[in-house]
Design a protein around this motif. Sequence first.
Motif, short mmCIF file in Angstrom:
data_model
loop_
_atom_site.label_atom_id
_atom_site.label_comp_id
_atom_site.label_asym_id
_atom_site.label_seq_id
_atom_site.Cartn_x
_atom_site.Cartn_y
_atom_site.Cartn_z
N MET A 1 0.83 -1.17 0.00
CA MET A 1 0.00 0.00 0.00
C MET A 1 0.89 1.25 0.00
O MET A 1 1.87 1.32 0.72
CB MET A 1 -0.91 0.00 1.22
CG MET A 1 -1.68 1.30 1.36
SD MET A 1 -2.81 1.33 2.73
CE MET A 1 -4.19 0.52 1.99
N LEU A 2 0.52 2.21 -0.81
CA LEU A 2 1.25 3.46 -0.94
C LEU A 2 1.11 4.29 0.34
O LEU A 2 0.01 4.48 0.84
CB LEU A 2 0.71 4.23 -2.14
CG LEU A 2 1.60 5.29 -2.74
CD1 LEU A 2 2.94 4.71 -3.19
CD2 LEU A 2 0.91 5.93 -3.94
N ARG A 3 2.25 4.77 0.86
CA ARG A 3 2.26 5.61 2.06
C ARG A 3 3.11 6.84 1.78
O ARG A 3 3.87 6.88 0.82
CB ARG A 3 2.86 4.86 3.26
CG ARG A 3 2.08 3.64 3.69
CD ARG A 3 2.74 2.92 4.86
NE ARG A 3 4.00 2.31 4.46
CZ ARG A 3 5.19 2.59 5.01
NH1 ARG A 3 5.30 3.46 5.98
NH2 ARG A 3 6.28 1.99 4.59
N GLN A 4 3.01 7.82 2.68
CA GLN A 4 3.86 8.99 2.56
C GLN A 4 4.29 9.46 3.94
O GLN A 4 3.66 9.14 4.94
CB GLN A 4 3.18 10.09 1.78
CG GLN A 4 1.87 10.57 2.32
CD GLN A 4 1.25 11.61 1.40
OE1 GLN A 4 1.94 12.41 0.80
NE2 GLN A 4 -0.07 11.59 1.30
N ALA A 5 5.38 10.21 3.95
CA ALA A 5 5.91 10.77 5.19
C ALA A 5 6.57 12.10 4.86
O ALA A 5 7.16 12.26 3.80
CB ALA A 5 6.93 9.81 5.81
N SER A 6 6.45 13.04 5.78
CA SER A 6 7.07 14.36 5.60
C SER A 6 7.95 14.66 6.79
O SER A 6 7.61 14.35 7.94
CB SER A 6 6.01 15.45 5.48
OG SER A 6 5.30 15.32 4.28
N HIS A 7 9.08 15.29 6.51
CA HIS A 7 10.05 15.65 7.54
C HIS A 7 10.67 16.99 7.19
O HIS A 7 10.63 17.41 6.03
CB HIS A 7 11.18 14.62 7.62
CG HIS A 7 10.69 13.22 7.84
ND1 HIS A 7 10.40 12.71 9.08
CD2 HIS A 7 10.41 12.23 6.95
CE1 HIS A 7 9.99 11.46 8.96
NE2 HIS A 7 9.99 11.15 7.67
N GLU A 8 11.25 17.63 8.18
CA GLU A 8 12.04 18.83 7.91
C GLU A 8 13.40 18.67 8.56
O GLU A 8 13.51 18.34 9.74
CB GLU A 8 11.37 20.09 8.43
CG GLU A 8 12.22 21.32 8.11
CD GLU A 8 11.48 22.63 8.18
OE1 GLU A 8 12.05 23.61 7.70
OE2 GLU A 8 10.38 22.67 8.70
N LEU A 9 14.42 18.86 7.75
CA LEU A 9 15.79 18.88 8.24
C LEU A 9 16.19 20.34 8.43
O LEU A 9 15.84 21.19 7.62
CB LEU A 9 16.75 18.24 7.24
CG LEU A 9 16.51 16.79 6.84
CD1 LEU A 9 17.47 16.39 5.72
CD2 LEU A 9 16.69 15.89 8.06
N ILE A 10 16.93 20.62 9.48
CA ILE A 10 17.50 21.94 9.68
C ILE A 10 19.01 21.79 9.47
O ILE A 10 19.65 20.98 10.13
CB ILE A 10 17.21 22.50 11.08
CG1 ILE A 10 15.70 22.60 11.31
CG2 ILE A 10 17.90 23.86 11.27
CD1 ILE A 10 14.97 23.54 10.37
N VAL A 11 19.53 22.55 8.51
CA VAL A 11 20.95 22.50 8.20
C VAL A 11 21.57 23.81 8.67
O VAL A 11 21.24 24.88 8.15
CB VAL A 11 21.19 22.30 6.69
CG1 VAL A 11 22.68 22.23 6.38
CG2 VAL A 11 20.48 21.03 6.19
N ALA A 12 22.44 23.72 9.66
CA ALA A 12 23.15 24.90 10.16
C ALA A 12 24.41 25.08 9.31
O ALA A 12 25.28 24.22 9.29
CB ALA A 12 23.52 24.71 11.63
N THR A 13 24.45 26.20 8.59
CA THR A 13 25.61 26.45 7.74
C THR A 13 26.57 27.39 8.45
O THR A 13 26.19 28.12 9.37
CB THR A 13 25.19 27.06 6.38
OG1 THR A 13 24.72 28.39 6.58
CG2 THR A 13 24.12 26.22 5.71
N ARG A 14 27.80 27.37 8.01
CA ARG A 14 28.83 28.26 8.54
C ARG A 14 29.25 29.26 7.47
O ARG A 14 30.37 29.73 7.46
CB ARG A 14 30.04 27.45 9.01
CG ARG A 14 29.71 26.51 10.17
CD ARG A 14 30.84 25.56 10.52
NE ARG A 14 31.36 24.78 9.41
CZ ARG A 14 30.77 23.73 8.85
NH1 ARG A 14 29.59 23.31 9.30
NH2 ARG A 14 31.31 23.08 7.84
N GLY A 15 28.32 29.55 6.56
CA GLY A 15 28.61 30.45 5.46
C GLY A 15 28.69 29.71 4.15
O GLY A 15 28.40 28.51 4.07
#
Length: 140
Positions: A1-15
Amino acid sequence: MLRQASHELIVATRGRGFYEITSEVESLVEQAGFKTGLATIHVRHTSASLLIQENADPEVRRDLERFFSRLTPDGDALFRHTCEGDDDMPAHVRTALTAVNLSIPIAGGRLVLGTWQGIYLWEHRLASHRRGVAVHLLGE
């Protein structure tokens, strides 16, 4: 069965530079348990982008940075949008020339990437930022 999932990554950059997020996205695919499907990745900013690029030789990323520095130099008199500094409009141009979305197939429970391919957030601003990257997984 088709499923879905959502996430958010936070990427801390140094410039300005490349920040590999391959393992974070792979981990989300593994946690979701999808064997086949599609990962859609979207950076929610106008001065950073996403790309799939070689992850073996860092000189490739340095060459890309040198090329884009020549193509869209900071402080170019052509640009009038400088509200946040000399790197403001060049960052927007870099984003316009690259991508804010990636779609990567999932097969056998893994992202379908080549041997030397990695997923990168490319920070185009000189200052540090916290970049939000939405990851949507669709599969079974």
